[in-house]
Write a protein that holds these residues in place. Structure first.
Motif, PDB file in Angstrom:
ATOM      1  N   VAL A 386       0.857  -1.184   0.000  1.00  0.00           N
ATOM      2  CA  VAL A 386       0.000   0.000   0.000  1.00  0.00           C
ATOM      3  C   VAL A 386       0.896   1.238   0.000  1.00  0.00           C
ATOM      4  CG1 VAL A 386      -1.784   1.296   1.239  1.00  0.00           C
ATOM      5  CG2 VAL A 386      -1.821  -1.218   1.260  1.00  0.00           C
ATOM      6  N   SER A 387       0.821   2.028  -1.051  1.00  0.00           N
ATOM      7  CA  SER A 387       1.652   3.226  -1.143  1.00  0.00           C
ATOM      8  C   SER A 387       1.087   4.334  -0.257  1.00  0.00           C
ATOM      9  CB  SER A 387       1.710   3.717  -2.591  1.00  0.00           C
ATOM     10  OG  SER A 387       0.435   4.229  -2.983  1.00  0.00           O
ATOM     11  N   ALA A 388       1.918   5.349  -0.007  1.00  0.00           N
ATOM     12  CA  ALA A 388       1.461   6.501   0.782  1.00  0.00           C
ATOM     13  C   ALA A 388       0.276   7.190   0.106  1.00  0.00           C
ATOM     14  CB  ALA A 388       2.619   7.480   0.981  1.00  0.00           C
ATOM     15  N   LYS A 389       0.306   7.268  -1.227  1.00  0.00           N
ATOM     16  CA  LYS A 389      -0.787   7.899  -1.964  1.00  0.00           C
ATOM     17  C   LYS A 389      -2.091   7.123  -1.791  1.00  0.00           C
ATOM     18  CE  LYS A 389      -1.924   9.683  -6.575  1.00  0.00           C
ATOM     19  NZ  LYS A 389      -1.453   9.821  -7.984  1.00  0.00           N
ATOM     20  N   GLN A 390      -2.003   5.799  -1.798  1.00  0.00           N
ATOM     21  CA  GLN A 390      -3.197   4.965  -1.621  1.00  0.00           C
ATOM     22  C   GLN A 390      -3.763   5.104  -0.214  1.00  0.00           C
ATOM     23  OE1 GLN A 390      -1.287   1.258  -2.903  1.00  0.00           O
ATOM     24  NE2 GLN A 390      -2.812   1.066  -4.535  1.00  0.00           N
ATOM     25  N   LEU A 391      -2.872   5.132   0.786  1.00  0.00           N
ATOM     26  CA  LEU A 391      -3.347   5.272   2.160  1.00  0.00           C
ATOM     27  C   LEU A 391      -3.958   6.656   2.370  1.00  0.00           C
ATOM     28  CD1 LEU A 391      -3.597   3.803   4.856  1.00  0.00           C
ATOM     29  CD2 LEU A 391      -1.416   4.790   5.542  1.00  0.00           C
ATOM     30  N   ALA A 392      -3.377   7.671   1.738  1.00  0.00           N
ATOM     31  CA  ALA A 392      -3.919   9.031   1.829  1.00  0.00           C
ATOM     32  C   ALA A 392      -5.351   9.074   1.302  1.00  0.00           C
ATOM     33  CB  ALA A 392      -3.037  10.003   1.054  1.00  0.00           C
ATOM     34  N   GLU A 393      -5.612   8.364   0.213  1.00  0.00           N
ATOM     35  CA  GLU A 393      -6.965   8.321  -0.360  1.00  0.00           C
ATOM     36  C   GLU A 393      -7.938   7.676   0.637  1.00  0.00           C
ATOM     37  OE1 GLU A 393      -9.014   6.940  -4.550  1.00  0.00           O
ATOM     38  OE2 GLU A 393      -7.743   5.486  -3.498  1.00  0.00           O
ATOM     39  N   LEU A 394      -7.492   6.625   1.313  1.00  0.00           N
ATOM     40  CA  LEU A 394      -8.339   5.971   2.314  1.00  0.00           C
ATOM     41  C   LEU A 394      -8.662   6.925   3.463  1.00  0.00           C
ATOM     42  CD1 LEU A 394      -9.658   3.271   3.256  1.00  0.00           C
ATOM     43  CD2 LEU A 394      -7.530   2.815   4.494  1.00  0.00           C
ATOM     44  N   VAL A 395      -7.652   7.666   3.922  1.00  0.00           N
ATOM     45  CA  VAL A 395      -7.863   8.645   4.995  1.00  0.00           C
ATOM     46  C   VAL A 395      -8.868   9.708   4.555  1.00  0.00           C
ATOM     47  CG1 VAL A 395      -6.744  10.473   6.355  1.00  0.00           C
ATOM     48  CG2 VAL A 395      -5.609   8.253   6.077  1.00  0.00           C
ATOM     49  N   ASP A 396      -8.787  10.144   3.300  1.00  0.00           N
ATOM     50  CA  ASP A 396      -9.745  11.122   2.771  1.00  0.00           C
ATOM     51  C   ASP A 396     -11.175  10.584   2.818  1.00  0.00           C
ATOM     52  OD1 ASP A 396      -7.949  13.145   2.229  1.00  0.00           O
ATOM     53  OD2 ASP A 396      -7.610  12.530   0.137  1.00  0.00           O
ATOM     54  N   LEU A 397     -11.350   9.327   2.440  1.00  0.00           N
ATOM     55  CA  LEU A 397     -12.690   8.724   2.419  1.00  0.00           C
ATOM     56  C   LEU A 397     -13.280   8.602   3.824  1.00  0.00           C
ATOM     57  CD1 LEU A 397     -12.125   5.924  -0.258  1.00  0.00           C
ATOM     58  CD2 LEU A 397     -13.393   8.062  -0.542  1.00  0.00           C
ATOM     59  N   ILE A 398     -12.411   8.394   4.821  1.00  0.00           N
ATOM     60  CA  ILE A 398     -12.880   8.357   6.216  1.00  0.00           C
ATOM     61  C   ILE A 398     -13.266   9.768   6.649  1.00  0.00           C
ATOM     62  CG2 ILE A 398     -12.266   7.834   8.614  1.00  0.00           C
ATOM     63  CD1 ILE A 398     -10.143   5.856   7.465  1.00  0.00           C
ATOM     64  N   ASP A 400     -14.144  12.445   4.936  1.00  0.00           N
ATOM     65  CA  ASP A 400     -15.320  13.101   4.337  1.00  0.00           C
ATOM     66  C   ASP A 400     -16.613  12.310   4.549  1.00  0.00           C
ATOM     67  OD1 ASP A 400     -15.355  11.025   2.448  1.00  0.00           O
ATOM     68  OD2 ASP A 400     -14.451  12.223   0.853  1.00  0.00           O
ATOM     69  N   GLY A 401     -16.527  11.215   5.321  1.00  0.00           N
ATOM     70  CA  GLY A 401     -17.735  10.469   5.671  1.00  0.00           C
ATOM     71  C   GLY A 401     -18.184   9.466   4.629  1.00  0.00           C
ATOM     72  N   THR A 402     -17.383   9.275   3.577  1.00  0.00           N
ATOM     73  CA  THR A 402     -17.767   8.302   2.551  1.00  0.00           C
ATOM     74  C   THR A 402     -17.812   6.887   3.126  1.00  0.00           C
ATOM     75  OG1 THR A 402     -16.783   9.663   0.811  1.00  0.00           O
ATOM     76  CG2 THR A 402     -17.158   7.336   0.283  1.00  0.00           C
ATOM     77  N   ILE A 403     -16.845   6.582   4.022  1.00  0.00           N
ATOM     78  CA  ILE A 403     -16.822   5.270   4.681  1.00  0.00           C
ATOM     79  C   ILE A 403     -16.637   5.464   6.172  1.00  0.00           C
ATOM     80  CG2 ILE A 403     -15.922   3.984   2.684  1.00  0.00           C
ATOM     81  CD1 ILE A 403     -13.130   4.180   3.956  1.00  0.00           C
ATOM     82  N   SER A 404     -17.021   4.457   6.936  1.00  0.00           N
ATOM     83  CA  SER A 404     -16.825   4.497   8.390  1.00  0.00           C
ATOM     84  C   SER A 404     -15.452   3.928   8.722  1.00  0.00           C
ATOM     85  CB  SER A 404     -17.896   3.655   9.084  1.00  0.00           C
ATOM     86  OG  SER A 404     -17.733   2.278   8.755  1.00  0.00           O
ATOM     87  N   GLY A 405     -14.985   4.217   9.927  1.00  0.00           N
ATOM     88  CA  GLY A 405     -13.698   3.677  10.370  1.00  0.00           C
ATOM     89  C   GLY A 405     -13.694   2.165  10.383  1.00  0.00           C
ATOM     90  N   ARG A 406     -14.848   1.587  10.708  1.00  0.00           N
ATOM     91  CA  ARG A 406     -14.958   0.128  10.764  1.00  0.00           C
ATOM     92  C   ARG A 406     -14.819  -0.487   9.373  1.00  0.00           C
ATOM     93  NH1 ARG A 406     -20.293  -2.994  13.195  1.00  0.00           N
ATOM     94  NH2 ARG A 406     -19.768  -5.091  12.467  1.00  0.00           N
ATOM     95  N   ILE A 407     -15.517   0.077   8.413  1.00  0.00           N
ATOM     96  CA  ILE A 407     -15.435  -0.411   7.037  1.00  0.00           C
ATOM     97  C   ILE A 407     -14.045  -0.150   6.461  1.00  0.00           C
ATOM     98  CG2 ILE A 407     -16.247   0.027   4.686  1.00  0.00           C
ATOM     99  CD1 ILE A 407     -18.122  -1.717   6.187  1.00  0.00           C
TER     100      ILE A 407
END
Length: 499
Positions: A386-398, A400-407
């Protein structure tokens, strides 16, 4: 001079006749990162066939003269600057005389009275926010010896001279450490500094970093005891084990009325014990004298200034900046700067051009979720799927409410195993968080209708509302927004939203 530190109760060892204090100093041998040796052009590459990287100088052939490697000198100066140490513009190479089969010359070229680097300091970040200051006595350059091989023949020993002449920095601490924990922290921090500087790769398995550990014991605050040296310990874990065993060995001897013999000992990791190797040599035993084949090493201040200007941001400065720029705790910042690659990865996650993400959320994902997965799968941060860019995208989705921390944890697991991006997984697997209050209210109504007895119990005892939250999350496959669930549920149960 040694620090006069007030002994900590936690560091004292209880003996049969009272408490004892350990006093520790370390001599760390760090192999200089350089393509060629200190006094010859032979290669330093690890893992070559025995005796394939040996020049005539390394083999001590008659008439061969050493020529100093300028790059190795600059690496030593860079290390000294990284240790906040005094750089000596004039230093001298000496001959340290002793006989051993893997030392072709019958002496080692080292530095004695006039080393290239003088006094410096290393700061240790200990648990609980405690900081320990360890003084550096000196850093000097010297050549490594070869290696004796005793398992190649049943009747004789062989010698491999590939390491002969490899440049070493011997970094000598003051006796400022008081526990195995501090000694482990010291070697860890020193290794981190060297790796940031690029002056030693710190690979203890390959022998690039090894330590001689000087141990003595005394009554708390009393006069120094006689020290014994554990030589060539090549792992941070073994350093701790050697100290703890040796301290107790010395305490038992002293409490029985005996005396400690000043000696060099070996640590056997199989038995976890130290054993006597030889009586400890003093400086005069080596008959040091200036090497007649080498002139004094004279540096220009301008060269030292040039090297100083090229220094990277070091761990202590990076830690302070992460705490200042991102309001991270001292603990989080310390973990992140432990390896330069980790700190770089974190900063690539938290900041993208002008955009700055939630620093604490990013730190948690790097140090908890990513580190946990890397450890389980046997990967390093450099080989992370998992690259830093990919993890950054995941953090963004958390965020902005697109996904929950659990998901998000489920998505991260899929990212790690498949290499897919977080947004692709969210869309294709239908994992977008449900924030529609109508859909969430319908799910809550269904759970309440199926459990009327628990509705009455929750009205009487608000803490039981958590059970309903769990059921709603389960019925929505974890996709319901927890905050919206709590707000609607509190209203329906006649509770305050805080309850």
């Amino acid at each position: 001079m040694m620090q006069n530190r007030e002994p900590r109760k936690e560091d004292l060892i209880k003996g049969a006749t009272g408490d004892w204090e350990i006093v520790l100093g370390l001599e760390v041998h760090a192999q200089v990162t350089s393509k060629s040796k200190l006094f010859s052009g032979a290669s330093t590459e690890f893992g070559a066939e025995p005796n394939t990287q040996v020049s005539l100088v390394d083999a001590a052939m008659p008439g061969m003269l050493p020529v100093i490697n300028r790059y190795c000198v600059e690496q030593a100066v860079k290390t000294g600057l990284g240790l906040k140490a005094q750089i000596n513009l004039r230093s001298v190479f000496d001959r340290k005389n002793y006989f051993y089969p893997d030392l072709p010359q019958g002496y080692q070229i080292s530095q004695f009275k006039n080393p290239i680097v003088g006094e410096g300091v290393v700061l240790l970040d200990m648990p609980g926010g405690r900081t320990v200051t360890v003084g550096i006595e000196r850093l000097h350059l010297e050549q490594d010896a070869g290696k004796s091989l005793h398992d190649q023949s049943p009747t004789m020993s062989h010698v491999d001279l590939n390491r002969s002449g490899v440049a070493l920095m011997e970094i000598v601490s003051k006796p400022d450490m008081r526990s195995a924990e501090e000694a482990r922290a010291y070697v860890t921090k020193l290794r981190t500094i060297l790796r940031y500087l690029g002056t030693c790769d710190g690979n203890m398995e390959e022998g690039s970093l090894r330590a001689d550990v000087n141990v003595s014991v005394r009554r708390p605050g009393g006069p120094l005891g006689t020290r014994c040296e554990m030589t060539n310990v090549n792992s941070i874990r073994f350093i701790g084990q050697a100290i703890e065993y040796e301290a107790r060995r010395q305490i038992e001897i002293l409490e029985e009325g005996g005396k400690i013999a000043q000696e060099t000992r070996l640590f056997d990791p199989k038995d976890g014990e130290t054993r006597s190797m030889r009586s400890k040599e003093e400086a005069h035993d080596y008959r040091y004298f200036p090497d007649p084949d080498l002139l004094p090493l004279v540096l220009a201040q301008a060269d030292v200034d040039r090297i100083a200007a090229s220094l990277p941001e070091l761990p202590d400065e990076k830690k302070a900046r992460l705490m200042s720029d991102y309001a991270l705790s001292a603990y989080d910042a310390t973990v992140l700067v432990g390896e330069k690659a980790t700190a770089d990865y974190y900063e690539a996650v938290v900041k993208d051009g002008s955009k700055t993400r939630d620093p604490k959320l990013a730190a948690n994902w790097v140090t908890v979720e990513l580190f946990g997965m890397l450890n389980r799968e046997g990967h390093s941060i450099e080989t992370s799927p998992v690259s830093a860019k990919q993890l950054a995208e995941l953090v963004d989705l958390i965020s902005d409410g697109t996904i929950s921390g659990r998901i998000a944890k489920q998505i991260f697991d899929s990212m790690y195993k498949t290499g897919r991006s977080a947004s692709e997984i969210v869309e294709k697997d239908g994992l977008r968080q449900v924030t529609d209050s109508g859909a969430i209210e319908a799910a809550i109504d269904a759970v309440m209708a199926a459990n009327p007895d628990k509705v009455e119990q929750a009205k009487a005892k608000p803490a039981l509302a958590a059970w309903f939250v769990g059921q709603v999350m389960k019925s929505t496959s974890g996709k319901a927004n927890p905050q919206v669930v709590n707000e609607i549920l509190a209203r329906k149960l006649g509770l305050s939203s805080e309850g």
